[in-house]
Design an enzyme around this catalytic site. Sequence first.
Site, PDB file in Angstrom:
ATOM      1  N   GLU A  98       0.874  -1.171   0.000  1.00  0.00           N
ATOM      2  CA  GLU A  98       0.000   0.000   0.000  1.00  0.00           C
ATOM      3  C   GLU A  98       0.913   1.223   0.000  1.00  0.00           C
ATOM      4  O   GLU A  98       1.823   1.313   0.831  1.00  0.00           O
ATOM      5  CB  GLU A  98      -0.892   0.007   1.246  1.00  0.00           C
ATOM      6  CG  GLU A  98      -1.906   1.131   1.151  1.00  0.00           C
ATOM      7  CD  GLU A  98      -2.816   1.257   2.361  1.00  0.00           C
ATOM      8  OE1 GLU A  98      -2.776   0.402   3.255  1.00  0.00           O
ATOM      9  OE2 GLU A  98      -3.560   2.257   2.379  1.00  0.00           O
ATOM     10  N   ARG A 116       5.381 -13.500   9.542  1.00  0.00           N
ATOM     11  CA  ARG A 116       5.922 -12.139   9.435  1.00  0.00           C
ATOM     12  C   ARG A 116       7.340 -12.128   9.953  1.00  0.00           C
ATOM     13  O   ARG A 116       7.692 -12.930  10.818  1.00  0.00           O
ATOM     14  CB  ARG A 116       5.138 -11.202  10.357  1.00  0.00           C
ATOM     15  CG  ARG A 116       3.920 -10.609   9.840  1.00  0.00           C
ATOM     16  CD  ARG A 116       3.289  -9.786  10.945  1.00  0.00           C
ATOM     17  NE  ARG A 116       3.792  -8.407  10.950  1.00  0.00           N
ATOM     18  CZ  ARG A 116       3.370  -7.485  10.104  1.00  0.00           C
ATOM     19  NH1 ARG A 116       2.460  -7.763   9.221  1.00  0.00           N
ATOM     20  NH2 ARG A 116       3.848  -6.261  10.165  1.00  0.00           N
ATOM     21  N   LYS A 139       4.500   0.224   9.186  1.00  0.00           N
ATOM     22  CA  LYS A 139       4.519   1.598   8.672  1.00  0.00           C
ATOM     23  C   LYS A 139       3.815   2.560   9.626  1.00  0.00           C
ATOM     24  O   LYS A 139       4.188   3.715   9.730  1.00  0.00           O
ATOM     25  CB  LYS A 139       3.848   1.640   7.293  1.00  0.00           C
ATOM     26  CG  LYS A 139       4.760   1.125   6.197  1.00  0.00           C
ATOM     27  CD  LYS A 139       4.077   1.168   4.850  1.00  0.00           C
ATOM     28  CE  LYS A 139       3.224  -0.056   4.664  1.00  0.00           C
ATOM     29  NZ  LYS A 139       2.541  -0.114   3.383  1.00  0.00           N
TER      30      LYS A 139
HETATM   31  P1  ATP Z   1       2.730  -2.404   7.789  1.00  0.00           P
HETATM   32  O1  ATP Z   1       2.175  -3.057   9.011  1.00  0.00           O
HETATM   33  O2  ATP Z   1       4.179  -2.169   7.837  1.00  0.00           O
HETATM   34  O3  ATP Z   1       1.960  -1.193   7.386  1.00  0.00           O
HETATM   35  P2  ATP Z   1       1.273  -3.726   5.853  1.00  0.00           P
HETATM   36  O4  ATP Z   1       0.980  -5.165   5.770  1.00  0.00           O
HETATM   37  O5  ATP Z   1       0.145  -2.881   6.268  1.00  0.00           O
HETATM   38  O6  ATP Z   1       2.545  -3.518   6.704  1.00  0.00           O
HETATM   39  P3  ATP Z   1       1.442  -3.495   3.061  1.00  0.00           P
HETATM   40  O7  ATP Z   1       2.021  -2.425   2.230  1.00  0.00           O
HETATM   41  O8  ATP Z   1       0.004  -3.769   2.983  1.00  0.00           O
HETATM   42  O9  ATP Z   1       1.858  -3.143   4.529  1.00  0.00           O
HETATM   43  O10 ATP Z   1       2.265  -4.837   2.867  1.00  0.00           O
HETATM   44  C1  ATP Z   1       2.610  -5.394   1.637  1.00  0.00           C
HETATM   45  C2  ATP Z   1       2.963  -6.840   1.836  1.00  0.00           C
HETATM   46  O11 ATP Z   1       4.051  -6.951   2.750  1.00  0.00           O
HETATM   47  C3  ATP Z   1       1.823  -7.638   2.424  1.00  0.00           C
HETATM   48  O12 ATP Z   1       1.637  -8.782   1.624  1.00  0.00           O
HETATM   49  C4  ATP Z   1       2.267  -8.020   3.803  1.00  0.00           C
HETATM   50  O13 ATP Z   1       1.833  -9.306   4.120  1.00  0.00           O
HETATM   51  C5  ATP Z   1       3.781  -7.960   3.701  1.00  0.00           C
HETATM   52  N1  ATP Z   1       4.406  -7.622   4.977  1.00  0.00           N
HETATM   53  C6  ATP Z   1       4.257  -6.490   5.697  1.00  0.00           C
HETATM   54  N2  ATP Z   1       4.974  -6.519   6.834  1.00  0.00           N
HETATM   55  C7  ATP Z   1       5.630  -7.715   6.839  1.00  0.00           C
HETATM   56  C8  ATP Z   1       6.534  -8.354   7.747  1.00  0.00           C
HETATM   57  N3  ATP Z   1       6.925  -7.768   8.876  1.00  0.00           N
HETATM   58  N4  ATP Z   1       7.004  -9.575   7.409  1.00  0.00           N
HETATM   59  C9  ATP Z   1       6.629 -10.170   6.262  1.00  0.00           C
HETATM   60  N5  ATP Z   1       5.788  -9.627   5.375  1.00  0.00           N
HETATM   61  C10 ATP Z   1       5.277  -8.419   5.647  1.00  0.00           C
HETATM   62 MG    MG Z   2      -1.583  -3.822   4.780  1.00  0.00          MG
END
Ligand code: ATP
Ligand code: MG
Length: 573
Positions: free
Chosen positions: A38, A272, A282
């Site tokens: 995102e 994760r 983020k």
């Molecule tokens: P954040 O919590 O940092 O905002 P998010 O999942 O909301 O992470 P996205 O941009 O939606 O952020 O994530 C893109 C991809 O990265 C998703 O498929 C998510 O599963 C993966 N992802 C995010 N954080 C991790 C992590 N700590 N370990 C592994 N994969 C991750």
């Molecule tokens: Mg997300």
Amino acid sequence: MSESQKEESGYSDFIREAVAKDLKEGRYKEVHTRFPPEPNGWIHIGHAKAIYVDFEVAASFGGKCNLRFDDTNPEKEDMSYVEAIKRDVKWLGYDWEDREFYASDYYETLYELARKLIRKGLAYVDDLDEEQIKEYRGTNVPDKNNITYTPPGKNSPYRDRSVEENLDLFARMRAGEFPDGSKTLRAKIDMAHPNLLMRDPVMYRIRREPHYRTGTQWCIYPMYDFQHPLSDAIEGITHSLCSLEYEIHRPLYEWFVSNCEVFPSRQIEFARLNLTHTVLSKRWLIQLVREGMVSGWDDPRMPTIAGMRRRGYSPEAIRDFLGRIGIAKTDSMVDIQLLEHCIREDLNKKASRYMAVLNPVKLIIDNWSEDKIELLDAVNNPERPEAGSRKIPFSKVIYIESEDFREVPPPKYYRLFPGNQVRLRYGYVITCTGFEKDPETGRTIAVHAEYDPDTRGGDAKDNRKVKGTIHWVSAESAIPFEARLYDYLFEPERPMDVAPGHSFMENLSEHSLEVVPKAFGEPAIADVPVGETVQFERIGYFCKDPDSTRDSAVFNRTVGLRDTWAKIEKKNS
Ligand code: ATP
Ligand code: MG
């Protein structure tokens, strides 16, 4: 998976095993994954793990991986984030070629799929507001034995509207006839479902907020759970790999895929990445940036890809780390020292060596003539003989590290103290003959020594055994620079573990950055390009920062030389 199981299946992890099985059984003909960030912040090392899994799994099967921006939250998204994410994925070494997609390009298709569900009697327009929807849905409650129990929710009074009425209201929601929050489109599933997410989830909300790509074209926006599986289907994604927190969303993912009758993408979850002394979300990182706790998204203390790049980490070292932690099904906490170990291993092979002094004290060689400058040979990288050598000027006055001199030596101190000998790196053996102190502060302001002409580095005639070698910089040609010494951003290993009412921000370390305004380096450091990481001998690895100007350089400490992880590994083996 045990080693023997690994050998049997031939695959190193459960995802590749599942994908191979799908191919073998004919469920899919090829492998196509996607990385779906995102654009609401810069990506961090957790995303790097997802990128690694998405691209590497596809590559293992000769498949493809798309880059798709999951951009359906107009409040938080922005083109600058899109650019930053693209730059960082590329830097990590992954190429999506021409497959750059945006969920916001699918709005029209998604709208049509929503109408299809309405026509099938599987979606309805609801007039309940957000609070009421929550209340009708119900919650998990512990029963008297403290076992979670989920009493059934309540149907909305608007649940049984006719298809015609729903189609009409949904069209008018899109046309902007209703105020924000006054209506939603919901999937008609089951208000008594044990999984709360399946209790008539919201598919669309009304939100008058300009979107960075579609502007004011839309005032209704699809929700993640509706949009994501269908975006996957539109792109023909075979394996939708995501982190474990989406496991509970999987039944909903499958419900939308099957009821919209679209390409059957399959969601598979993996653990994760969590790292000690770090927060990886983020949401938290943006708070650090906004509240000025760091200098920006690319502050070298941040776990962002941009921060790590500025710190001096290489993409090869990060990929090595991601390969070592592997792909597992249960969440765990990875020790940040493993990451640092990978960084050191990589830099040990690559980084050119230089001499620099962070905390200088003058050393005067009394038997060296005043104007004499001698050029000494120094090896650029002992790990890579082909990197050659350079000349380092040596003169009467040099800087040494103040901790390399003691008036009264502690036990097992092999560096300089009155009467003792040390070798100057690449140079002569010297004997300490005395020192000068500032009468007011008591601090040593100069050390005196005499050199032995027969002991020049490499051609010592007497094979003298001298226990200590210290680094130095010739004062007459020293290049001053600013050194930024970084440490963990958070003091405790798990900064998110806080008592109720407290914030992770309280766990920020007070020692995460120490600035040394005037360190000295040998002349050659002037030619180190910005972004390159070098080793300052006996001190650590340092990366030249973009804040450097022609006249004043800034070096960020990437990591120290002492590898605590290697020690732990040795002990355990
Ligand atoms: P954040 O919590 O940092 O905002 P998010 O999942 O909301 O992470 P996205 O941009 O939606 O952020 O994530 C893109 C991809 O990265 C998703 O498929 C998510 O599963 C993966 N992802 C995010 N954080 C991790 C992590 N700590 N370990 C592994 N994969 C991750
Ligand atoms: Mg997300």
